[in-house]
Design an enzyme around this catalytic site. Structure first.
Site, mmCIF file in Angstrom:
data_model
loop_
_atom_site.group_PDB
_atom_site.id
_atom_site.type_symbol
_atom_site.label_atom_id
_atom_site.label_comp_id
_atom_site.label_asym_id
_atom_site.label_seq_id
_atom_site.Cartn_x
_atom_site.Cartn_y
_atom_site.Cartn_z
ATOM 1 N N LYS A 22 0.837 -1.207 0.000
ATOM 2 C CA LYS A 22 0.000 0.000 0.000
ATOM 3 C C LYS A 22 0.872 1.257 0.000
ATOM 4 C CE LYS A 22 -1.527 1.623 4.016
ATOM 5 N NZ LYS A 22 -1.438 2.986 4.527
ATOM 6 N N ASN A 23 1.869 1.284 0.894
ATOM 7 C CA ASN A 23 2.641 2.511 1.063
ATOM 8 C C ASN A 23 3.645 2.759 -0.058
ATOM 9 O OD1 ASN A 23 1.155 3.127 3.250
ATOM 10 N ND2 ASN A 23 2.698 2.532 4.774
ATOM 11 N N CYS A 121 -4.251 13.030 13.221
ATOM 12 C CA CYS A 121 -4.983 11.785 13.011
ATOM 13 C C CYS A 121 -4.822 10.911 14.241
ATOM 14 C CB CYS A 121 -4.545 11.073 11.743
ATOM 15 S SG CYS A 121 -3.059 10.120 11.905
ATOM 16 N N ARG A 126 1.149 14.543 13.224
ATOM 17 C CA ARG A 126 1.588 14.349 11.840
ATOM 18 C C ARG A 126 1.566 15.618 10.983
ATOM 19 N NH1 ARG A 126 -0.881 8.862 9.558
ATOM 20 N NH2 ARG A 126 0.985 8.910 8.304
HETATM 21 C C1 EPZ Z 1 4.487 6.928 6.237
HETATM 22 O O1 EPZ Z 1 3.753 8.000 6.796
HETATM 23 C C2 EPZ Z 1 3.528 5.772 6.119
HETATM 24 N N1 EPZ Z 1 2.426 6.150 5.254
HETATM 25 C C3 EPZ Z 1 3.030 5.390 7.512
HETATM 26 O O2 EPZ Z 1 2.193 4.255 7.383
HETATM 27 C C4 EPZ Z 1 4.237 5.026 8.376
HETATM 28 O O3 EPZ Z 1 3.801 4.737 9.683
HETATM 29 C C5 EPZ Z 1 5.234 6.189 8.399
HETATM 30 O O4 EPZ Z 1 5.594 6.558 7.048
HETATM 31 C C6 EPZ Z 1 6.512 5.868 9.161
HETATM 32 O O5 EPZ Z 1 7.126 4.757 8.611
HETATM 33 C C7 EPZ Z 1 2.569 6.055 3.937
HETATM 34 O O6 EPZ Z 1 3.621 5.682 3.414
HETATM 35 C C8 EPZ Z 1 1.396 6.403 3.081
HETATM 36 P P1 EPZ Z 1 6.670 10.292 8.187
HETATM 37 P P2 EPZ Z 1 4.343 9.496 6.751
HETATM 38 O O7 EPZ Z 1 6.579 11.552 7.424
HETATM 39 O O8 EPZ Z 1 5.069 9.678 5.481
HETATM 40 C C9 EPZ Z 1 6.745 13.642 11.628
HETATM 41 C C10 EPZ Z 1 0.292 2.931 7.854
HETATM 42 O O9 EPZ Z 1 -0.248 2.406 8.858
HETATM 43 N N2 EPZ Z 1 6.670 14.634 10.530
HETATM 44 O O10 EPZ Z 1 7.849 9.420 7.981
HETATM 45 O O11 EPZ Z 1 3.210 10.401 7.078
HETATM 46 C C11 EPZ Z 1 5.491 12.790 11.735
HETATM 47 O O12 EPZ Z 1 4.484 13.438 12.479
HETATM 48 C C12 EPZ Z 1 0.851 4.333 7.909
HETATM 49 O O13 EPZ Z 1 0.354 2.382 6.741
HETATM 50 C C13 EPZ Z 1 6.758 15.984 10.839
HETATM 51 O O14 EPZ Z 1 6.872 16.381 12.018
HETATM 52 O O15 EPZ Z 1 5.342 9.415 7.975
HETATM 53 C C14 EPZ Z 1 6.030 11.552 12.388
HETATM 54 O O16 EPZ Z 1 6.118 11.743 13.785
HETATM 55 C C15 EPZ Z 1 0.568 5.069 9.131
HETATM 56 N N3 EPZ Z 1 6.710 16.896 9.817
HETATM 57 C C16 EPZ Z 1 7.435 11.420 11.813
HETATM 58 O O17 EPZ Z 1 7.752 12.709 11.306
HETATM 59 C C17 EPZ Z 1 6.594 16.496 8.499
HETATM 60 O O18 EPZ Z 1 6.542 17.361 7.617
HETATM 61 C C18 EPZ Z 1 7.581 10.429 10.654
HETATM 62 O O19 EPZ Z 1 6.531 10.624 9.741
HETATM 63 C C19 EPZ Z 1 6.510 15.128 8.209
HETATM 64 C C20 EPZ Z 1 6.552 14.206 9.243
#
Ligand code: EPZ
Length: 424
Positions: A22-23, A121, A126
Site C-alpha cells: 500500500k505505502n 490523526c 503528523r
Molecule cells: C508513512 O507515513 C507511512 N504512510 C506510515 O504508514 C508510516 O507509519 C510512516 O511513514 C513511518 O514509517 C505512507 O507511506 C502512506 P513520516 P508518513 O513523514 O510519510 C513527523 C500505515 O499504517 N513529521 O515518515 O506520514 C510525523 O508526524 C501508515 O500504513 C513531521 O513532524 O510518515 C512523524 O512523527 C501510518 N513533519 C514522523 O515525522 C513532516 O513534515 C515520521 O513521519 C513530516 C513528518
C-alpha cells in the site's frame, strides 16, 4: 459495519501470497501526475486507500482504471494527459493523509497546487512542515490559508540542497517527485531509506528521471524537462509480510509467505528468532515456523528503516502479550500509537504504558472479547491477538483493516485460522 469473528487456538499451515505494498502504491500513483503519458502499475493491492487515491486522481483529471490481470495482481493504468484541477479538498485529504503526496507532483507539473493540510490523526499530530519547507527551498511560494497549503512556482521549481532535520517518508517522497521535474540538481540529505522510497525512485527512473543514491540517506536528483510513461511492478508489502510472520509466531505452525523476501523484514527476523520463531528464505519468499512453545519476551524500539517499523509495533505487542517474560516496547515515530493497548487489556493482556514505552508482562493465555479497531495497524494486532486467544474475539470497525490489508480474513482462513467476516 462489517465485523470480524475469530476463534483462537488453531495452528496455521499453508501458504499466503503477499500483495503489493500500500505505502508504495500510493506515492507511485501520485507520480502519474508528473507525465502526460500512461503510467502502468502492476502488483497493485486491492485496498480501499488505493481505490481512494484512484478517485482523487480522477478528480484532478487523470484517466485511472483498475483491472485484475492474470499474474499481474491488480493493475492501474493512469494517464494525466490534461489536468483539470490542481486542488485537493479537505474532504479528500482528511480521509487519507497520503493525499498530500499529490502536492509535489502537481506543483512540479502545473506550477501551482492547492492541497488541504491533513490535520491530526488517530496516531499523532503528523504535521507536513518538512514537505512545505522542501518546496520553499526549491523556490515555491507557500501560503497557508483557510486550512490549505497553496503553493506556486510560476517559473518552475529549482533544484536545491535540502537537509531534513529528521527522517520523513512522505516528505522524502514528495520532494523526490517534485525534484524530478525541477531545473538543476536537488540534494536530499537525511532522506528516508524505506524500501518504498527505493520503489518510487525506480519507477521515476523508468519514467526518465535522473536519481542517484536510492536506499541511502543522501539522494541526488538531476531534474529533467519531462517524464514519460512507464510500467512498474509495486514492491511486496513488508508490513503485510511482517504481520503474517507474526501471525505464525502467535498461533504456532508453519506458513510460507510467497511473492516477498526476507530483506524487507530484516529488522524483525532476529526479534522473531528471540520469540522462538524461525524465518527461512525460500525460492518464492520465506517460511515462518514456530513449534507452539510459548514465545520468549524481547524488547523493541521503533525506528526509521532499517530499524523496526512503527507499522509493525502493534502486531509485535500482540505477540508479546503471551510471551514468557516482560518486554518493553518503545514507540519513537508517532506520539499516540498505543491505542491498541486498551483493547488488548480487554483480552486479558497485562500492559502498562508510560510516555513512549509500553511494558508488556506476558500472560499464559489471552481471552477472546469484543474489541474495537482504532487504526489500520492497531486493528490487525487485535486480529492477531484473537488467533492466540481462548474463545471468540469480535473485531468491529474493520473498515480500518480494509484500508491496508487485502482479503485478510480469506488469507488467514486459507492457512487454517478460524476467522470470518460478519457482514453488516
Ligand atoms: C508513512 O507515513 C507511512 N504512510 C506510515 O504508514 C508510516 O507509519 C510512516 O511513514 C513511518 O514509517 C505512507 O507511506 C502512506 P513520516 P508518513 O513523514 O510519510 C513527523 C500505515 O499504517 N513529521 O515518515 O506520514 C510525523 O508526524 C501508515 O500504513 C513531521 O513532524 O510518515 C512523524 O512523527 C501510518 N513533519 C514522523 O515525522 C513532516 O513534515 C515520521 O513521519 C513530516 C513528518
Amino acid at each position: 459495519m462489517d465485523r470480524i469473528r475469530i476463534s483462537g487456538g488453531r495452528r496455521l499451515k499453508g501458504e499466503i501470497a503477499i500483495s503489493g505494498a500500500k505505502n508504495a502504491a500510493l506515492p507511485l500513483m501520485a507520480a502519474a501526475l508528473l507525465t502526460d503519458e500512461t503510467l502502468t502499475l502492476v502488483n497493485a493491492p486491492n485496498l480501499s486507500d488505493v481505490a481512494f487515491m484512484g478517485d482523487l486522481l480522477r478528480g484532478l483529471g487523470v484517466g485511472a482504471t483498475y483491472s485484475r490481470a492474470n499474474g499481474d495482481g491488480g493493475r492501474w493504468d493512469l494517464r494525466a494527459a490534461d489536468l483539470k484541477s490542481t486542488t485537493a479538498d479537505y474532504d479528500v485529504v482528511r480521509k487519507m493523509r497520503a493525499s498530500f503526496l499529490v502536492l509535489g507532483p502537481l506543483l512540479a507539473r502545473a506550477g501551482h497546487a492547492k492541497v488541504s493540510l491533513p490535520g491530526g490523526c488517530a496516531i499523532g499530530a503528523r504535521p507536513v512542515d518538512l514537505h512545505l519547507k522542501a518546496f520553499e527551498a526549491m523556490g515555491a511560494s507557500i501560503e497557508l490559508s483557510d486550512g490549505y497549503a497553496i503553493a506556486s512556482a510560476n517559473r518552475g521549481l529549482k533544484g536545491a540542497r535540502i537537509e531534513f532535520p529528521f527522517v520523513s517518508v512522505g516528505a522524502t517522497e514528495n520532494t523526490l517527485m517534485a525534484a524530478s521535474l525541477a531545473s538543476g540538481q536537488t540534494v536530499i540529505e537525511n532522506a528516508a531509506r524505506e524500501p518504498e522510497i527505493g520503489d518510487l525512485g525506480r519507477c521515476l527512473i523508468a519514467m526518465g528521471a535522473r536519481i542517484a543514491g536510492l536506499g541511502t540517506s543522501y539522494i541526488t536528483v538531476d531534474g529533467v524537462d519531462r517524464l514519460h510513461g512507464a510500467r512498474h511492478a509495486v514492491l511486496p508489502d513488508r508490513i503485510e509480510t511482517g504481520t503474517f510472520a507474526i501471525a505464525a509466531a502467535i498461533a504456532g505452525g508453519e506458513i510460507e509467505l510467497t511473492g516477498t523476501h526476507c530483506d524487507l523484514i530484516e529488522s524483525v527476523i532476529p526479534l522473531l528468532a528471540r520469540a522462538d520463531t524461525t524465518v527461512k528464505p525460500t525460492n518464492r519468499g520465506m517460511t515462518v515456523y514456530r513449534n507452539g512453545s510459548r514465545p520468549i519476551a524481547a524488547d523493541v524500539e521503533t525506528a526509521p528503516f532499517p530499524g523496526f517499523p512503527t507499522d509493525l509495533q502493534a502486531q509485535f505487542m500482540a505477540l508479546m502479550t503471551t510471551a514468557d517474560g516482560t518486554s518493553r516496547i518503545r514507540e519513537t515515530i508517532f506520539e499516540n500509537r498505543f491505542m491498541h493497548v486498551p483493547e488488548l487489556l480487554r483480552m486479558g493482556a497485562d500492559i502498562h504504558v508510560q510516555g513512549d514505552t509500553a511494558t508488556v508482562n506476558g500472560v499464559e493465555r489471552l481471552k477472546g472479547a469484543p474489541v474495537m479497531a482504532t487504526d489500520l495497524r492497531a486493528s490487525v494486532s487485535l486480529v492477531l491477538a484473537g488467533l492466540a486467544a481462548e474463545g471468540e474475539t469480535i473485531v468491529s470497525r474493520v473498515y480500518h483493516l480494509d484500508r491496508g490489508f487485502e482479503r485478510l480474513e480469506e488469507k488467514l482462513s486459507a492457512v487454517g485460522a478460524d476467522i470470518e467476516r460478519l457482514k453488516a
